[in-house]
Design an enzyme around this catalytic site. Structure first.
Site, PDB file in Angstrom:
ATOM      1  N   GLU A   1       1.766   6.430   9.400  1.00 38.14           N
ATOM      2  CA  GLU A   1       1.528   7.877   9.828  1.00 38.14           C
ATOM      3  C   GLU A   1       1.788   8.355  11.158  1.00 38.14           C
ATOM      4  OE1 GLU A   1      -0.444   6.177   7.752  1.00 38.14           O
ATOM      5  OE2 GLU A   1      -0.525   7.123   5.914  1.00 38.14           O
TER       6      GLU A   1
ATOM      7  N   HIS B   1     -10.436   9.884  -0.695  1.00 42.49           N
ATOM      8  CA  HIS B   1      -9.470  11.052  -1.351  1.00 42.49           C
ATOM      9  C   HIS B   1     -10.071  12.273  -1.353  1.00 42.49           C
ATOM     10  CE1 HIS B   1      -7.469   7.223  -2.132  1.00 42.49           C
ATOM     11  NE2 HIS B   1      -6.537   7.739  -2.166  1.00 42.49           N
TER      12      HIS B   1
END
Ligand SMILES: Cc1ncc(C[n+]2csc(CCOP(=O)(O)OP(=O)(O)O)c2C)c(N)n1
Length: 792
Positions: free
Chosen positions: A524, A591
């Site tokens: 990322e 999540h």
């Protein structure tokens, strides 16, 4: 005839020898000037004229060598040791260096940061006042330096990656102002200790995979402040540690070179073909420049005698690059003692004069301000206290703007309500305004490329508009977008081949090619870096973070680099990166996060869009693509399979930033929310409607900026009750919205009952549907709180 030819050849040889000799002596001169700058710079700090200093002493020779191969079109992503590289390339001069050291806020004096950055944090201009990109392919370009160690690495990857994009994407061929067929190299510099950071390894790995024209110079002086490299690097050698990355025949990878930082000729010899190879083949390389010294220690805060042994200090004297180059010049009969002395004394004089000019330019405007202020205060000088304040101000030898402000404020305190002070009051207000323009401007684009200046265009719906899944809206949107805008490039984990985990890009890689829509490794930080470099070079990247929870991995480059780019260059660089992600609600601890408070506090300088559905999301992308501001767009993870009507003007309509939408009108209570909780709230209002409680529901749409026209307080004036709902932790973004409406919009004046926030729990969400129900705000929570408010 023969004689003539011989004469010509001899002449040519002499000319080329003279050119060579002149170039070498010029390099020595720049190195001497740079050293003097370091010595004098340190003194300016120690005598109190500047606050802090960090210098490039010891790196001079390596940098005059490297600078020879930095060509127009190239980029540098480096750190605070590179003054010599800048001087050698004519991208900075000594006077400007001192202006920055003094924090001179005039951009004509400190052209790198207008006094906003510590010294030796360089930059060149990329965009003009209208926000249009300059002819970067013909300029030597310095992306603005930042202080976090290795923070330059992700950006360096992106700047190099852009060359690959320009070379491979034929639709970009005519952008000759931005690239010359991708021939541009990104020169990246880093200290040996900073290679311990994960950013370094992630960048090197990605560069080896991607094969981008990146030249990484490691200035190895053996220490990171006081910590020696045996505690920093495996085998105490970054090039040895990296050896598995070495490119071989038929593999990808990087080239690895070892150089000696005092060996001018040796470095030039290695660098010339090596840099050319990077340019031609886009094979990245690392130049491990060893045996570099640091004669004055790390910075002005401390002395290296505390941690270097006497033997090391002795070694550094002997192997000082300037001394070594001097000896080499004499040994090779390139100059004699007298000539070198002339260069050295000339350098001392030149630096002294440059420093003096910078100081005068810095201090004179402040002194003028002091004189003007004292003049303004004369009307009040019958008061002995005010007279003393004015006298004290004048006696300051090195006054600052804050001294002026403190003096005027204190004088006004003494004057109280005296009408004779009215003019001084106005003067004080004017000074505040002027200083705000100097110190607080350019967080976002303020000119024609401001995202807030994009004309709003409503979506248009055909009579027979299709109702389709949210992800299909995005898929059709991206299809049209990539057709009409060649500069857009999208990438991320699983974004290319399968078209992202929710199919927004499904089928589009096949249509638009692997160079415009592609997969990346799981990294990322450098996905953000790739986006940063592309954006700085004038393209329009959409860089994806697969799930909002993983934004935390990529947050540092956004917060430290992207958010400060425009600000720290006083508007001279822009980074119109769009970060796309999805979040708020799904299942489980990693999540379903919605850490919006963290995000909006870390990302001042970006816009943060929280669309309730995919039609709104597309409208926000359209707005952002017309402007130069960076932004984060968080799509609702549970919204991709909800049905939406497809607009007919998909790439033309725009959702204005900072403009909330009233999605349901009501008279009893105002509910302010965004993203996925909007649906929970709407569900709750159905129950409340049945009870006769009329709710007005406001979708804020963007958290940064927040309700710029103060629409929400107007709703509150009608209902006199307000609740802020989101799924962040308590005290997160709901508290931010609360603060904005109560304090900034003066909402407290219109309350009949105490205002509320409804948020997620302080812990991460438990797993499963029940975990979600009990961890995040649910319909019943909203109903209960509003019933309570109605009965208060
Ligand atoms: C992320 C981060 N951690 C710590 C620091 C403080 N710091 C500044 S420079 C430095 C040492 C860097 O050493 P090196 O990379 O060898 O570069 P040098 O200064 O020796 O050229 C440290 C720890 C920082 N700026 N950023």
């Amino acid at each position: 005839m023969d004689t003539n030819n011989n004469n010509d050849a001899a002449l040519q040889e002499k000319l080329s020898f003279d050119n060579f000799r002149n170039a070498v002596l010029k390099d020595y001169q720049v190195a001497c000037e740079s050293r003097e700058t370091s010595l004098l710079g340190r003194r300016e700090v120690l005598t109190g004229k500047a606050k802090f200093g960090i210098f490039g002493d010891g790196k001079e020779i390596a940098q005059v060598a490297a600078a020879k191969f930095f060509k127009p079109g190239d980029f540098r992503s480096g750190y605070y040791r590179d003054q010599t590289f800048m001087f050698a390339n004519g991208l900075a001069n000594v006077e400007q260096f001192f202006s920055q050291l003094y924090a001179d806020p005039n951009v004509e004096h400190d052209p790198f940061s207008a006094g906003r950055q510590m010294n030796a944090h360089f930059a060149t201009k990329f965009v003009n006042e209208n926000g249009d990109w300059l002819n970067l392919a013909h300029l030597k370009n310095i992306s603005s330096d930042i202080a976090p160690t290795a923070g330059q690495m992700p950006r360096a990857l992106g700047l190099a990656y852009a060359s690959k994009a320009f070379r491979k994407i034929k639709e970009l061929n005519d952008l000759t102002n931005l690239s010359n067929n991708g021939n541009e190299i990104c020169f990246c510099t880093i200290g040996d200790a900073s290679t311990s950071e994960g950013h370094f390894w992630e960048t090197i790995n990605a560069a080896g995979v991607l094969q981008v024209p990146l030249a990484v110079f490691v200035w190895d002086d053996g220490y990171g402040i006081s910590v020696p490299k045996k505690y920093q690097t495996t085998k105490a050698s970054i090039s040895d540690a990296l050896s598995g990355f070495q490119k071989k025949e038929n593999t990808n990878g990087i080239d690895i070179y070892k150089l000696k930082g005092w060996d001018y000729a040796g470095m030039c010899e290695i660098l010339e073909p090596a840099i050319q190879k990077i340019r031609d083949t886009h094979t990245p390389a690392i130049f491990h420049v060893e045996e570099i010294t640091q004669p004055q220690g790390h910075s002005t805060s401390g002395s290296h005698e505390r941690y270097k042994t006497p033997e090391r200090l002795e070694w550094e004297k002997e192997w000082d690059g300037l001394k070594q180059m001097r000896e080499w010049l004499i040994a090779n009969a390139l100059a004699d003692e007298e000539e070198l002395l002339k260069i050295e004394t000339g350098a001392t004089q030149f630096v002294k004069e440059s420093k003096q000019r910078a100081w005068v330019k810095y201090i004179e405007p402040v002194k003028t301000l002091v004189a003007e202020t004292v003049e303004k205060l004369t009307a009040l000088q019958s008061n002995a206290g005010i007279k003393k304040l004015a006298d004290d101000l004048v006696t300051l030898r090195e006054p600052m703007r804050r001294d002026v402000m403190k003096t005027v404020a204190a004088a006004l305190d003494i004057a109280g309500n005296d009408t004779a002070a009215n003019e001084v009051r106005e003067y004080y207000a004017k000074l505040k305004k002027n200083n705000a323009a100097v110190y607080n401007s350019y967080l976002y684009n303020e000119g024609p490329k401001s995202a807030l200046k994009v004309t709003p265009v409503n979506p248009v719906y055909a009579d027979d508009a299709a109702t389709i899944n949210g992800y299909e809206v995005l898929n059709k949107y991206f299809d049209e977008l990539f057709t009409i805008n060649n500069k857009v490039i999208a990438f991320g984990e699983d974004l290319g081949h399968i078209g992202d985990v929710n199919q927004g890009f499904s089928g589009l890689q096949e249509k638009f090619g692997v160079d415009r829509i592609f997969d990346t490794g799981i990294r990322e930080i450098t996905i953000m870096g790739q986006g940063i470099g592309l954006a700085l070079r004038g393209l329009r990247p959409i860089a994806e973070i697969q799930y909002l929870d993983y934004l935390l991995y990529g947050l540092q480059p956004l917060s430290d680099d992207v958010c400060t780019t425009h600000f720290r260059t006083a508007g001279q660089q822009s980074c119109p990166l769009i970060v796309r992600t999805r979040g708020h609600r799904l299942e489980g601890i990693w999540h379903s996060g919605s850490p919006m408070g963290m995000i909006i506090n870390a990302l001042r300088g970006m816009y943060v869009c929280v669309p309730r559905n995919m039609v709104q999301a597309a409208g926000m992308y359209n707005t952002l693509l017309q402007a130069n501001d960076p932004a984060l767009v968080i799509e609702c993870l549970n919204g991709y399979r909800l049905k939406e009507k497809l607009p007919a003007n998909l790439t033309a309509y725009t959702v204005p930033l900072g403009v909330p939408e009233i999605v349901k009108e009501g008279t009893d209570v105002t509910i302010v929310t965004y993203g996925s909780t909007l649906r929970i709230v709407l569900e709750a209002t159905e129950t409340l409607d049945k009870m006769g409680i009329s709710c007005e529901v406001v979708d804020v749409q963007t958290l940064l900026p927040f309700d710029i026209n103060h629409i929400i307080v107007e709703c509150l004036k009608k209902t006199n009750r307000i609740v802020f709902v989101d799924e962040d932790v308590p005290g997160g973004a709901a508290a931010y919205m609360f603060n904005k409406v109560m304090e900034e919009q003066g909402g407290y004046k219109y309350l009949d009952v105490s205002p509320r926030t409804i948020t997620g729990k302080a812990h991460r969400p438990s797993y499963g549907s029940d975990g979600d129900y009990f961890s995040k705000p649910n319909t019943e929570d909203v109903v209960d709180v509003i019933k309570e408010m109605m009965s208060e």
